[in-house]
Scaffold this motif. Sequence first.
Motif, PDB file in Angstrom:
ATOM      1  N   ASN A 113       0.830  -1.205   0.000  1.00  0.00           N
ATOM      2  CA  ASN A 113       0.000   0.000   0.000  1.00  0.00           C
ATOM      3  C   ASN A 113       0.860   1.250   0.000  1.00  0.00           C
ATOM      4  N   ASP A 114       1.783   1.319   0.947  1.00  0.00           N
ATOM      5  CA  ASP A 114       2.588   2.532   1.079  1.00  0.00           C
ATOM      6  C   ASP A 114       3.453   2.756  -0.160  1.00  0.00           C
ATOM      7  N   ALA A 115       4.017   1.679  -0.685  1.00  0.00           N
ATOM      8  CA  ALA A 115       4.860   1.799  -1.876  1.00  0.00           C
ATOM      9  C   ALA A 115       4.044   2.258  -3.082  1.00  0.00           C
ATOM     10  N   CYS A 116       2.838   1.708  -3.248  1.00  0.00           N
ATOM     11  CA  CYS A 116       2.004   2.092  -4.390  1.00  0.00           C
ATOM     12  C   CYS A 116       1.545   3.537  -4.276  1.00  0.00           C
ATOM     13  N   VAL A 117       1.209   3.977  -3.060  1.00  0.00           N
ATOM     14  CA  VAL A 117       0.817   5.378  -2.884  1.00  0.00           C
ATOM     15  C   VAL A 117       1.987   6.296  -3.227  1.00  0.00           C
ATOM     16  N   LEU A 118       3.171   5.970  -2.709  1.00  0.00           N
ATOM     17  CA  LEU A 118       4.343   6.807  -2.975  1.00  0.00           C
ATOM     18  C   LEU A 118       4.706   6.809  -4.455  1.00  0.00           C
ATOM     19  N   ALA A 119       4.549   5.653  -5.108  1.00  0.00           N
ATOM     20  CA  ALA A 119       4.914   5.536  -6.523  1.00  0.00           C
ATOM     21  C   ALA A 119       3.777   5.924  -7.455  1.00  0.00           C
ATOM     22  N   LYS A 120       2.610   6.271  -6.870  1.00  0.00           N
ATOM     23  CA  LYS A 120       1.415   6.627  -7.649  1.00  0.00           C
ATOM     24  C   LYS A 120       1.019   5.497  -8.597  1.00  0.00           C
ATOM     25  N   ASN A 169      -9.168  10.155   3.449  1.00  0.00           N
ATOM     26  CA  ASN A 169      -8.908  10.627   4.806  1.00  0.00           C
ATOM     27  C   ASN A 169      -7.792  11.667   4.746  1.00  0.00           C
ATOM     28  N   PRO A 170      -8.114  12.946   4.958  1.00  0.00           N
ATOM     29  CA  PRO A 170      -7.074  13.980   4.848  1.00  0.00           C
ATOM     30  C   PRO A 170      -5.964  13.823   5.874  1.00  0.00           C
ATOM     31  N   ASP A 171      -6.226  13.041   6.939  1.00  0.00           N
ATOM     32  CA  ASP A 171      -5.206  12.818   7.962  1.00  0.00           C
ATOM     33  C   ASP A 171      -4.437  11.516   7.759  1.00  0.00           C
ATOM     34  N   CYS A 172      -4.656  10.849   6.639  1.00  0.00           N
ATOM     35  CA  CYS A 172      -3.942   9.601   6.364  1.00  0.00           C
ATOM     36  C   CYS A 172      -2.435   9.857   6.382  1.00  0.00           C
ATOM     37  N   PRO A 173      -1.668   8.988   7.064  1.00  0.00           N
ATOM     38  CA  PRO A 173      -0.221   9.241   7.180  1.00  0.00           C
ATOM     39  C   PRO A 173       0.562   9.060   5.889  1.00  0.00           C
ATOM     40  N   VAL A 174      -0.072   8.446   4.858  1.00  0.00           N
ATOM     41  CA  VAL A 174       0.681   8.261   3.613  1.00  0.00           C
ATOM     42  C   VAL A 174       0.067   9.002   2.427  1.00  0.00           C
ATOM     43  N   PRO A 195       1.300  14.272   4.648  1.00  0.00           N
ATOM     44  CA  PRO A 195       1.714  12.894   4.937  1.00  0.00           C
ATOM     45  C   PRO A 195       2.962  12.816   5.799  1.00  0.00           C
ATOM     46  N   GLU A 196       2.924  11.882   6.717  1.00  0.00           N
ATOM     47  CA  GLU A 196       4.096  11.585   7.553  1.00  0.00           C
ATOM     48  C   GLU A 196       5.034  10.632   6.833  1.00  0.00           C
ATOM     49  N   ILE A 197       4.439   9.687   6.077  1.00  0.00           N
ATOM     50  CA  ILE A 197       5.230   8.664   5.380  1.00  0.00           C
ATOM     51  C   ILE A 197       5.588   9.201   4.004  1.00  0.00           C
ATOM     52  N   THR A 198       6.762   9.766   3.891  1.00  0.00           N
ATOM     53  CA  THR A 198       7.230  10.312   2.617  1.00  0.00           C
ATOM     54  C   THR A 198       8.256   9.405   1.947  1.00  0.00           C
ATOM     55  N   ARG A 230       8.743   4.190   7.876  1.00  0.00           N
ATOM     56  CA  ARG A 230       8.009   3.166   8.607  1.00  0.00           C
ATOM     57  C   ARG A 230       8.627   1.783   8.407  1.00  0.00           C
ATOM     58  N   GLN A 231       9.921   1.734   8.308  1.00  0.00           N
ATOM     59  CA  GLN A 231      10.623   0.460   8.063  1.00  0.00           C
ATOM     60  C   GLN A 231      10.199  -0.619   9.061  1.00  0.00           C
TER      61      GLN A 231
END
Length: 268
Positions: free
Chosen positions: A139-146, A240-245, A250-253, A258-259
């Motif tokens: 999830n996090d990788a796909c969000v970051l990679a769009k 969710n505008p407060d989603c961390p990713v 976003p907190e997870i950049t 989040r290793q």
Amino acid sequence: MMNFSRDQLDRYSRQLLLTEFGPCGQEALLQARVLVIGAGALGSAALLYLAGAGVGTIGIADGDTVQLSNLHRQVIHTTQSIGRTKLESARRAIAARNPDVRVVLHPAFLTADNILPILAEYDFILDCTDRFETKFLINDACVLAKKPFSHAGIVRFAGQTMTYVPGQGPCLRCLFGEVPSGTTCAEVGVLGSVVGILGSIQATEAVKYLSGIGKLLTGRILHVDGLTMDIRTLHMAEHNPDCPVCGTHPEITSLAVRQADYRIDTVQ
């Protein structure tokens, strides 16, 4: 418009008859690149239908071997495959089903260190794994990679699936925030045919996205209970505008942030 061979016209004839799909849809599939993460139960059904539909390039990421206990649900593998890598077993099955398909093998479990370069090669991702830690990595990788992806998970008799498309709906972090605890199929069991239903839906979502038809499971979770045959669609907030990713701030950049959330696990 590409020129289809006689074999292709025959092989894909039932899809080509669909007015919503037709030659443009088939051309889009033949030119598409899809990554299936996990060549186990969900991945088995998804891979067979993606190959049958004519997705031009299918990548498979897995680091496991075929075991006897896999076979009741991992239908791409056979008794003769026991002891082989799941990648090689799946590659042979796809080659036997459809020679149009190019298969790219990624012989490892995906981690925060190797996932992003692999995702970059593909148009759509299928999360066919069985642990929350791995699912949140995807999830996090796909969000970051769009990158758009289909999520699915199942234990015992029931499971759920949803689709994430950048800018068009919530991701897993929007729903759960942190990585939840949970049991796996190895711990509590699973009915193989129900996994096949979910994997087939994932393949359908990929085909719809790539061909530009239908309505995706964005902003919705489809829940299937194989024991009662209750099928429910849960509508979710757009985002969710407060989603961390994927939130506003976003907190997870990067995955390094989040290793500790991710670990290498076997897949379903």
